[in-house]
Design a protein around this motif. Structure first.
Motif, PDB file in Angstrom:
ATOM      1  N   HIS A  43       0.846  -1.191   0.000  1.00 49.71           N
ATOM      2  CA  HIS A  43       0.000   0.000   0.000  1.00 49.71           C
ATOM      3  C   HIS A  43       0.885   1.246   0.000  1.00 49.71           C
ATOM      4  CE1 HIS A  43      -2.867   3.036   1.499  1.00 49.71           C
ATOM      5  NE2 HIS A  43      -3.761   2.307   0.826  1.00 49.71           N
ATOM      6  N   LYS A  44       0.421   2.285  -0.664  1.00 52.86           N
ATOM      7  CA  LYS A  44       1.220   3.500  -0.824  1.00 52.86           C
ATOM      8  C   LYS A  44       1.612   4.131   0.507  1.00 52.86           C
ATOM      9  CE  LYS A  44      -2.981   6.297  -1.527  1.00 52.86           C
ATOM     10  NZ  LYS A  44      -3.745   7.123  -2.512  1.00 52.86           N
ATOM     11  N   SER A  45       0.858   3.882   1.582  1.00 54.32           N
ATOM     12  CA  SER A  45       1.205   4.449   2.891  1.00 54.32           C
ATOM     13  C   SER A  45       2.484   3.841   3.462  1.00 54.32           C
ATOM     14  CB  SER A  45       0.050   4.242   3.875  1.00 54.32           C
ATOM     15  OG  SER A  45      -0.184   2.847   4.092  1.00 54.32           O
ATOM     16  N   GLN A  68       4.741   4.389  -9.425  1.00 56.59           N
ATOM     17  CA  GLN A  68       3.708   5.253  -8.870  1.00 56.59           C
ATOM     18  C   GLN A  68       2.537   4.376  -8.425  1.00 56.59           C
ATOM     19  OE1 GLN A  68       3.986   8.622  -8.431  1.00 56.59           O
ATOM     20  NE2 GLN A  68       6.111   8.258  -9.111  1.00 56.59           N
ATOM     21  N   PRO A  69       1.669   4.864  -7.532  1.00 52.56           N
ATOM     22  CA  PRO A  69       0.490   4.060  -7.161  1.00 52.56           C
ATOM     23  C   PRO A  69      -0.340   3.725  -8.399  1.00 52.56           C
ATOM     24  CG  PRO A  69       0.770   5.869  -5.613  1.00 52.56           C
ATOM     25  CD  PRO A  69       1.750   6.107  -6.725  1.00 52.56           C
ATOM     26  N   GLY A  70      -0.696   2.458  -8.515  1.00 49.91           N
ATOM     27  CA  GLY A  70      -1.534   2.033  -9.630  1.00 49.91           C
ATOM     28  C   GLY A  70      -0.812   1.923 -10.955  1.00 49.91           C
ATOM     29  N   GLN A 111      -7.680  -2.958  -5.844  1.00 48.60           N
ATOM     30  CA  GLN A 111      -6.799  -2.685  -4.698  1.00 48.60           C
ATOM     31  C   GLN A 111      -5.437  -2.157  -5.160  1.00 48.60           C
ATOM     32  OE1 GLN A 111      -8.642  -5.446  -5.208  1.00 48.60           O
ATOM     33  NE2 GLN A 111      -9.044  -6.560  -3.288  1.00 48.60           N
ATOM     34  N   GLN A 113      -4.731  -0.136  -7.393  1.00 46.30           N
ATOM     35  CA  GLN A 113      -4.722   1.291  -7.721  1.00 46.30           C
ATOM     36  C   GLN A 113      -4.066   2.116  -6.617  1.00 46.30           C
ATOM     37  OE1 GLN A 113      -5.532   2.812 -10.462  1.00 46.30           O
ATOM     38  NE2 GLN A 113      -6.499   1.122 -11.583  1.00 46.30           N
ATOM     39  N   ASP A 114      -4.136   1.640  -5.380  1.00 41.22           N
ATOM     40  CA  ASP A 114      -3.541   2.361  -4.241  1.00 41.22           C
ATOM     41  C   ASP A 114      -2.246   1.704  -3.758  1.00 41.22           C
ATOM     42  OD1 ASP A 114      -5.526   4.355  -4.030  1.00 41.22           O
ATOM     43  OD2 ASP A 114      -6.850   2.956  -2.976  1.00 41.22           O
ATOM     44  N   MET A 115      -1.646   0.902  -4.614  1.00 39.28           N
ATOM     45  CA  MET A 115      -0.445   0.163  -4.191  1.00 39.28           C
ATOM     46  C   MET A 115       0.742   0.526  -5.080  1.00 39.28           C
ATOM     47  SD  MET A 115      -2.179  -3.495  -3.156  1.00 39.28           S
ATOM     48  CE  MET A 115      -0.941  -3.942  -1.934  1.00 39.28           C
TER      49      MET A 115
END
Length: 624
Positions: A43-45, A68-70, A111, A113-115
């Protein structure tokens, strides 16, 4: 892997993998000459912390690209990629637990898309270059995945990412170790050179036939297990972090890039000496090899030649064994606790009977080991303990050594005394010391007596410190070194046949107790000075230091404070003059006729010694 697949391009193989009818179980041996990549998707976080974790641990996690995310592609690695389908198999983790293995991540597109996807270098990349250099790649020969092991080595933690390093094991014929180290050293984005060569237990691996990941790979006759940092460390990182959802490649099922493996171009020209690793066996029990650059090896060989000058023309060249200084110092560099012994009561009719050769060299070795953060102790005859304590106190006051070294005595009062002296609770699995060094220490002859060079028996003045060396030879993990200039010194039993044949009174005086390494010097003190300088040179060798620290952390040059401390510990002419003055004040006499003959303020000193120290320091300073 079919024969057709083994010659396909990486782009063709990716197209085949996307069809999911390929039957590819792992990518070892595929896309020869191109980089392969481990994959971690988070996950991007968590992305910033994981990137920092990669930078903190570049050997297992050499970062090729962060998406980049996604983002499904990875433009620097290939123009045509879709990370959701381009690995033969993926692992799916929930809360750090492996819940499934899948051939596609398409069902997780929402999911994802935010990873963020991380592409990490892989050691499969250099397999082609190894094969072209004549090195058998056993896992490819055996048509199986490489063996991967969880080690006892902890990576440098960042945030929630706290995990042990994973390594790959490749069996390598002993005669091929140098070329393997040289090829892989030049591929830092494919984990670089090996981090350990030898006994798997050093890494906490108990059974090489039972890898945590991949397949068992059988060693061939004459093979040595060699270990590289591995990108599957990223899998361990995911498990340690326990994110709600994460993905990785399945170990051995890599992403194939279109980027050329750097070892292919690097192998076409010989590396510079500073970038050319050489391997050396430093222990058989346990099996252990070490590594240093070709340039550093030559510098230490130069030191060995300098200390081997024969001022007394006694024919000591007959006792010389090349690279004993180098191998001993490599072993000492890997050690954490060293026991030194010295003392040769050659003046048996005087009190004290000791000679000036030995103690200055022992102090020089101890000073450098202290500067390198090793634990050091000195063991001596009980009758000389009080005198040596006073000598040590004076050496600290004069600045010859920074901190007093603990002084011990050993008298061997029972059959198991040596074992209890060397090991906690007499347990050979718990050694107090991992290296013993004897410098100009009287050694036991084959008849059980101790002789000076004139053949006079001095056994009544000598405690049985030899027993520590003979017992150490039975304890895995303890190495020994003997430094001598005549062949009757402790440890020189390794060259006893040469002593008997070439040295005066050799058949009588030859020490019968062998050390793992026997360093021959024109004067034993010189051997101690040479050892101190060689240890310093190794401390400045990036190739050796990376191997010494098993590839953990960022490779950093020594700080200015470290460098100054190491340099300040080295022998100097002034230090030797101070040590000789101290010894004379305590009644110690010279023992080498013709080698310490010039009077300087009432003490015996010879220009040959200052000339030699200057030579050693000049050669050492060239490696700064």
């Amino acid at each position: 892997m079919s024969k057709c697949q083994s010659v396909m391009s990486s782009s063709a193989l990716r197209a085949l993998i996307r069809k999911k009818t390929h039957g590819i179980k792992n990518t070892s041996g595929l896309a020869a000459g191109y980089q392969q990549a481990n994959v971690v998707i988070l996950h991007k976080s968590l992305a910033d912390d994981f990137e920092a974790f990669c930078h903190a641990n570049p050997s297992p996690l050499p970062l090729l690209y962060r998406s980049q995310p996604g983002e499904w592609g990875c433009p620097p690695l290939t123009a045509d990629a879709d990370i959701r389908v381009d690995c033969p198999q993926y692992c799916v983790f929930k809360d750090g637990l492996l819940v499934s293995r899948v051939s596609s991540l398409m069902s997780y597109s929402g999911q994802l898309q935010d990873m963020v996807s991380f592409y990490l270098g892989c050691s499969f990349s250099f397999e082609r270059t190894l094969r072209e250099a004549g090195v058998p790649v056993r896992n490819v020969e055996q048509n199986c995945n490489v063996s991967m092991f969880r080690t006892s080595l902890q990576c440098r933690g960042v945030g929630q990412f706290q995990c042990p390093m994973v390594v790959t094991m490749r069996p390598v014929p002993e005669e091929k170790l140098d070329i393997v180290a040289q090829i892989t050293h030049l591929t830092p984005l494919a984990h670089g050179g090996p981090i350990h060569i030898g006994d798997p237990a050093v890494l906490g691996i108990q059974d090489v036939s039972r890898p945590e990941y991949g397949d068992p790979v059988a060693l061939g006759p004459g093979d040595v297990p060699a270990f590289w940092a591995c990108g599957v460390t990223g899998v361990e990182a995911v498990q340690s972090c326990k994110p709600p959802l994460a993905f990785t490649h399945s170990p051995g099922c890599m992403f194939l890039t279109d980027r050329e493996d750097s070892s292919v171009s690097a192998s076409t020209s010989p590396p510079e000496p500073d970038q050319c690793p050489l391997t050396f066996s430093i222990s058989q029990q346990p099996l252990h090899y070490s590594v240093a650059s070709k340039a550093v090896v030559q510098s230490i060989r130069d030191l060995e030649k300098i200390i081997g000058e024969d001022p007394g023309e006694r024919g000591i060249h007959a006792l010389f064994v090349q690279d004993e200084l180098l191998r001993s110092c490599l072993s000492l560099s890997h050690s954490s606790s060293v026991l030194i012994t010295t003392g040769f009561p050659t003046h048996y009719t005087h009190n004290p009977p000791e000679e000036t050769d030995g103690p200055p060299g022992a102090i020089a070795i101890a000073a450098t080991l202290q500067a390198l953060q090793k634990e050091v102790a000195i063991v001596t005859d009980h009758r000389a303990l009080e005198m040596n304590q006073r000598i040590m106190e004076d050496a600290v006051k004069k600045g010859v050594i920074k901190t007093a070294v603990p002084l011990l005595s050993y008298q061997g009062k029972s059959p198991d005394s040596a074992l209890h002296f060397l090991c906690h609770d007499g347990d050979h699995k718990k050694p107090r010391f991992d290296h013993l060094v004897a410098i100009e220490r009287s050694g036991r002859a084959s008849d059980g007596n101790y002789y000076n060079m004139r053949g006079v028996n001095i056994k009544h003045l000598v405690d049985p410190i030899d027993d520590l060396f003979t017992t150490a030879s039975t304890i895995p993990g303890i190495s020994t070194t003997g430094i001598g200039d005549g062949g009757n010194e402790l440890g020189m039993g390794k060259v006893k046949e040469a002593v008997r044949e070439h040295m005066p009174n050799g058949s009588l005086i030859a020490c019968d107790v062998a050390a793992d390494f026997a360093i021959t010097a024109g004067v034993s003190n010189w051997g101690g000075y040479g050892m101190a300088c060689a240890l310093y040179i190794l401390s400045l060798c990036p190739i050796h230091q990376r191997y010494l620290h098993k590839g953990l952390g960022q490779p950093h040059p020594p700080t200015q404070d470290q460098h100054q401390a190491w340099a300040a510990s080295l022998p100097t002419v002034a230090k030797e003059e101070d040590m000789l003055s101290i010894l004379v004040q305590h009644g110690v006499r010279s023992g080498k006729t013709g080698t310490l003959g010039m009077e300087v303020d009432g003490l015996t000193f010879h220009p040959t010694h200052s000339d030699l120290i200057i030579k050693l320091r000049d050669r050492t300073s060239q490696r700064k």
